[in-house]
Every structure is written in structure tokens, then in C-alpha cells.
Design an enzyme around this catalytic site. Structure first.
Site, PDB file in Angstrom:
ATOM      1  N   TYR A 273      40.329  14.475  22.651  1.00 14.43           N
ATOM      2  CA  TYR A 273      39.354  15.555  22.819  1.00 14.43           C
ATOM      3  C   TYR A 273      39.128  15.858  24.288  1.00 14.43           C
ATOM      4  CZ  TYR A 273      35.517  12.378  24.216  1.00 14.43           C
ATOM      5  OH  TYR A 273      34.727  11.479  24.882  1.00 14.43           O
TER       6      TYR A 273
ATOM      7  N   ARG B 102      44.421  17.169  31.729  1.00 12.97           N
ATOM      8  CA  ARG B 102      44.092  15.860  31.150  1.00 12.97           C
ATOM      9  C   ARG B 102      44.341  15.860  29.644  1.00 12.97           C
ATOM     10  NH1 ARG B 102      38.252  13.481  32.167  1.00 12.97           N
ATOM     11  NH2 ARG B 102      37.722  15.105  30.680  1.00 12.97           N
TER      12      ARG B 102
ATOM     13  N   LEU C 155      38.504   6.254  32.148  1.00 12.66           N
ATOM     14  CA  LEU C 155      38.859   7.666  32.041  1.00 12.66           C
ATOM     15  C   LEU C 155      38.688   8.298  33.415  1.00 12.66           C
ATOM     16  CD1 LEU C 155      39.565   9.911  29.883  1.00 12.66           C
ATOM     17  CD2 LEU C 155      37.229  10.646  30.266  1.00 12.66           C
TER      18      LEU C 155
ATOM     19  N   ARG D 297      47.117   7.438   2.987  1.00 15.63           N
ATOM     20  CA  ARG D 297      46.595   6.743   4.165  1.00 15.63           C
ATOM     21  C   ARG D 297      47.656   5.755   4.620  1.00 15.63           C
ATOM     22  NH1 ARG D 297      44.388   1.990   5.582  1.00 15.63           N
ATOM     23  NH2 ARG D 297      42.962   2.004   7.350  1.00 15.63           N
TER      24      ARG D 297
ATOM     25  N   GLU E 116      33.800   1.744  34.360  1.00 14.99           N
ATOM     26  CA  GLU E 116      33.149   3.059  34.273  1.00 14.99           C
ATOM     27  C   GLU E 116      31.856   2.905  33.495  1.00 14.99           C
ATOM     28  OE1 GLU E 116      35.380   5.925  31.967  1.00 14.99           O
ATOM     29  OE2 GLU E 116      36.130   4.395  30.614  1.00 14.99           O
TER      30      GLU E 116
ATOM     31  N   HIS F 240      49.375   3.889   8.206  1.00 18.65           N
ATOM     32  CA  HIS F 240      49.190   3.689   9.650  1.00 18.65           C
ATOM     33  C   HIS F 240      50.245   4.416  10.467  1.00 18.65           C
ATOM     34  CE1 HIS F 240      46.472   0.610   8.255  1.00 18.65           C
ATOM     35  NE2 HIS F 240      46.099   0.334   9.496  1.00 18.65           N
TER      36      HIS F 240
ATOM     37  N   LYS G 239      41.677  10.136  26.500  1.00 23.00           N
ATOM     38  CA  LYS G 239      40.389  10.650  26.005  1.00 23.00           C
ATOM     39  C   LYS G 239      40.469  10.725  24.478  1.00 23.00           C
ATOM     40  CE  LYS G 239      36.725  13.782  27.483  1.00 23.00           C
ATOM     41  NZ  LYS G 239      35.684  12.775  27.596  1.00 23.00           N
TER      42      LYS G 239
HETATM   43  N1  PDD Z   1      32.502  12.064  28.471  1.00 24.23           N
HETATM   44  N2  PDD Z   1      34.299   8.161  31.170  1.00 24.23           N
HETATM   45  C1  PDD Z   1      34.094   8.298  29.852  1.00 24.23           C
HETATM   46  C2  PDD Z   1      34.321   7.126  28.955  1.00 24.23           C
HETATM   47  C3  PDD Z   1      33.695   9.551  29.329  1.00 24.23           C
HETATM   48  O1  PDD Z   1      33.518   9.702  28.009  1.00 24.23           O
HETATM   49  C4  PDD Z   1      33.482  10.646  30.213  1.00 24.23           C
HETATM   50  C5  PDD Z   1      33.062  12.001  29.740  1.00 24.23           C
HETATM   51  C6  PDD Z   1      33.694  10.441  31.588  1.00 24.23           C
HETATM   52  C7  PDD Z   1      33.525  11.554  32.600  1.00 24.23           C
HETATM   53  O2  PDD Z   1      34.579  12.484  32.498  1.00 24.23           O
HETATM   54  P1  PDD Z   1      34.374  14.034  32.889  1.00 24.23           P
HETATM   55  O3  PDD Z   1      33.811  14.062  34.252  1.00 24.23           O
HETATM   56  O4  PDD Z   1      35.757  14.593  32.854  1.00 24.23           O
HETATM   57  O5  PDD Z   1      33.449  14.633  31.867  1.00 24.23           O
HETATM   58  C8  PDD Z   1      34.110   9.190  32.031  1.00 24.23           C
HETATM   59  C9  PDD Z   1      32.255  13.323  27.818  1.00 24.23           C
HETATM   60  C10 PDD Z   1      31.376  14.240  28.591  1.00 24.23           C
HETATM   61  C11 PDD Z   1      31.798  13.071  26.394  1.00 24.23           C
HETATM   62  O6  PDD Z   1      32.396  12.218  25.755  1.00 24.23           O
HETATM   63  O7  PDD Z   1      30.878  13.758  25.923  1.00 24.23           O
END
Ligand code: PDD
Length: 288
Positions: free
Chosen positions: A32, A51, A203, A100, A179, A102, A147
Site C-alpha cells: 500500500y 516506492r 520503511l 486458500r 523506526e 500459500h 510497505k
Molecule cells: N505510515 N514507517 C512506517 C512503519 C510507516 O508505516 C510509515 C508511514 C512511515 C513514514 O513513511 P512516509 O513518510 O512515507 O509516510 C515510516 C503511513 C502513513 C500509514 O501506514 O498510515
């Protein structure tokens, strides 16, 4: 949210349906993006779409749409709401299988969902007093650079922070900061702005990259390097950032004040640069 995009069609949210055999539903098998929209324009759009490409490649999926097709969908959804500031959410799952299993199915169309909702103005308390965070052990998988929609690890950590009356969990793995549960952290140490380097443990945030770009552009000392738990706990300033939160000062960590316990001068400087950059979006950002 008046309408959403699902698999080639625009429809009211209440009418959007995905079959239970969708691999996103059964396995969390998808990726996403969350893209802010300021003044009616997607912010740092090419970085988000790049990304998305990297995430899709990492999970062995093709991007189902070309950049201009994504842009047309975003433009229609943005235009269908009256708010100028919004958040776009898009997700691509591996699609609907017959059983279903894997193993990745062959010849299955991905499921593409795009929604947008209003992004309210920032709570003045955030810049006034800052937010609270806690430090937690990063017990997620080892591909946090993707992501992925499978966010249970992040959700458990975020909920644990909430239970401790904090707005975010700052995560530490092997003694090093990775993070936040949904943000990237920065610390200030002796005037230098520091954030962990990109790796499979975190991320690489689009907001994080912009903060670094703005700091470098203003000749402020900054570096991407490992941050120890001790450095985190003794930092002069701590900030978190993401597409939905922008740049927020953390003023309490595990119940203790960070630095002076108020939003710091470096945060103010970077937040001003960030807000200024947003305001110049017409000339800097990507129009749709
Ligand atoms: N989340 N790290 C993680 C685990 C995240 O889920 C996010 C963003 C970030 C920051 O990334 P960016 O600056 O590109 O938004 C770092 C989004 C906003 C969410 O899951 O809603």
C-alpha cells in the site's frame, strides 16, 4: 469520502466489495501507499509511486497501472471531495484465488483499491507541547522496507504505546533505533540532526527523505547513521514524521522529558521549512 476506486470502477464506499478469497483478506498479501494531498495536489507523488514500484517488486508483483493512470484516479477522487487537504490510500493485493493456498497463484488479476479522505488541520497542541512516545523492542519481521498491508506487528506496538498514554512507539532492535510503529524518528544531538540509515529494518519514509533534503538545503548538520538506545534516551530533541503526521516533536519519552521537555529549536526550524515547502507546492509539487 464520497467515492472509491475498486478494480477499474468508481463507486460509493458502501458499495465497494472484495471477495473473501482475496489474498489481501486471507494472508495480508499486498502492499500500500499513503499519499498526502495539499491544496488539491498530491505531495511528493513520484517518490510515493517509486516506492510502490519497489514494494511490488519485492513481493514479486507487477504494477497494475502506469503512473498517468494512477494520477487520473487520484485526480478524480481528489476532485470529488471539497477538502483541499486529503490523504490518498491505495492498496494492491495479489488478487482472488480459487482456494486458500500459500503459493502465489498464476494468471490472477490484482485487486486495486484507492480511497481518499480529508486531512484535518494540525492539532495546535502538537506544536505547542509536543507528543509522548515510549521505547519498545522491535519484534517485527525483517523486511520492514516493504510497505506491506500485513501490519499486525506494527499495530500491536502502536496499541502498547497507546496503553501507556503515548502516541507512538519508537522501536529498537539489537540496541539500535529502527523506526516508529508508523513513523520515522529523528534525534538532535549537539546540534546535529540524525536518523537511522535506510535498511531492510525500516520503511524509508518519503517524509523522512524530504526532511533530510530540507536540512541539507539549509546547510544544517545532519547524518544518516545508527542511533543507539542510549543516544535516543539522552537526545536534545526527538521528532517523528510521516505522511499523515508531518513532523511532530516528541517531548516525553517513557514518561521522562526529552531535552528541555518542550519542542526544540531544530524542530521549529525544520517544521518551518516543511510548512514553507508545502505552501510552495504549486511550483514544487506534482500537479494532477
Ligand atoms: N505510515 N514507517 C512506517 C512503519 C510507516 O508505516 C510509515 C508511514 C512511515 C513514514 O513513511 P512516509 O513518510 O512515507 O509516510 C515510516 C503511513 C502513513 C500509514 O501506514 O498510515
Amino acid at each position: 469520502m464520497s467515492e472509491v476506486y475498486l478494480n477499474g470502477e468508481f463507486m460509493p464506499l458502501a458499495e465497494a466489495r472484495v471477495p473473501v478469497m482475496d489474498r489481501g483478506f486471507l494472508f495480508g498479501d499486498g502492499v500500500y501507499e499513503v499519499i498526502p494531498v495539499y491544496g488539491g495536489y498530491p505531495f511528493r507523488l513520484s517518490q510515493h509511486l517509486e516506492r510502490l514500484d519497489r514494494s511490488l517488486q519485492s513481493v514479486r508483483m507487477e504494477n497494475p497501472l502506469q503512473p498517468d493512470a494512477w494520477e487520473r484516479i487520484f485526480a478524480r477522487l481528489i476532485g470529488s471531495a471539497s477538502d483541499l487537504d486529503q490523504l490518498i490510500y491505495l492498496q494492491v493485493t495479489r488478487g482472488v484465488d480459487r482456494t486458500r493456498n500459500h503459493l502465489f497463484p498464476q494468471g490472477v488479476e490484482p485487486t486495486v483499491l484507492v480511497m481518499a479522505w480529508a486531512l484535518g488541520p494540525r492539532d495546535p497542541a502538537i506544536s505547542g507541547t509536543g507528543v509522548a512516545a515510549v521505547v519498545l523492542e522491535d519484534n517485527r519481521w525483517h523486511r520492514c522496507d516493504i510497505k506491506a498491508i500485513a501490519l499486525l506487528g506494527n499495530l500491536l506496538l502502536r496499541q502498547e504505546a497507546e496503553d501507556a498514554a503515548a502516541t507512538e512507539a519508537i522501536l529498537v532492535r539489537d540496541g539500535l533505533v529502527t523506526e516508529g510503529s508508523s513513523t520515522n524518528p529523528f534525534i538532535v544531538q549537539g546540534g546535529e540532526i540524525l536518523t537511522p540509515p535506510p535498511s531492510t529494518r525500516l520503511l524509508r519514509g518519503v517524509t523522512r527523505d524530504l526532511v533530510l533534503e530540507l536540512a541539507r538545503g539549509a546547510d544544517l548538520p545532519c547524518a544518516e547513521r545508527h542511533i543507539t538506545r542510549d543516544e535516543l534516551e539522552t537526545a536534545d530533541e526527538l521528532w517523528i514524521c510521516s505522511s499523515s503526521r508531518e513532523l511532530q516533536p516528541v517531548t516525553r519519552l517513557d514518561g521522562k522529558p526529552v531535552g528541555e521537555g518542550v519542542p526544540g529549536p531544530r524542530w521549529r526550524q525544520l517544521d518551518d521549512l516543511f510548512q514553507d515547502y508545502k505552501a510552495r507546492l504549486d511550483s514544487w509539487g506534482k500537479r494532477v
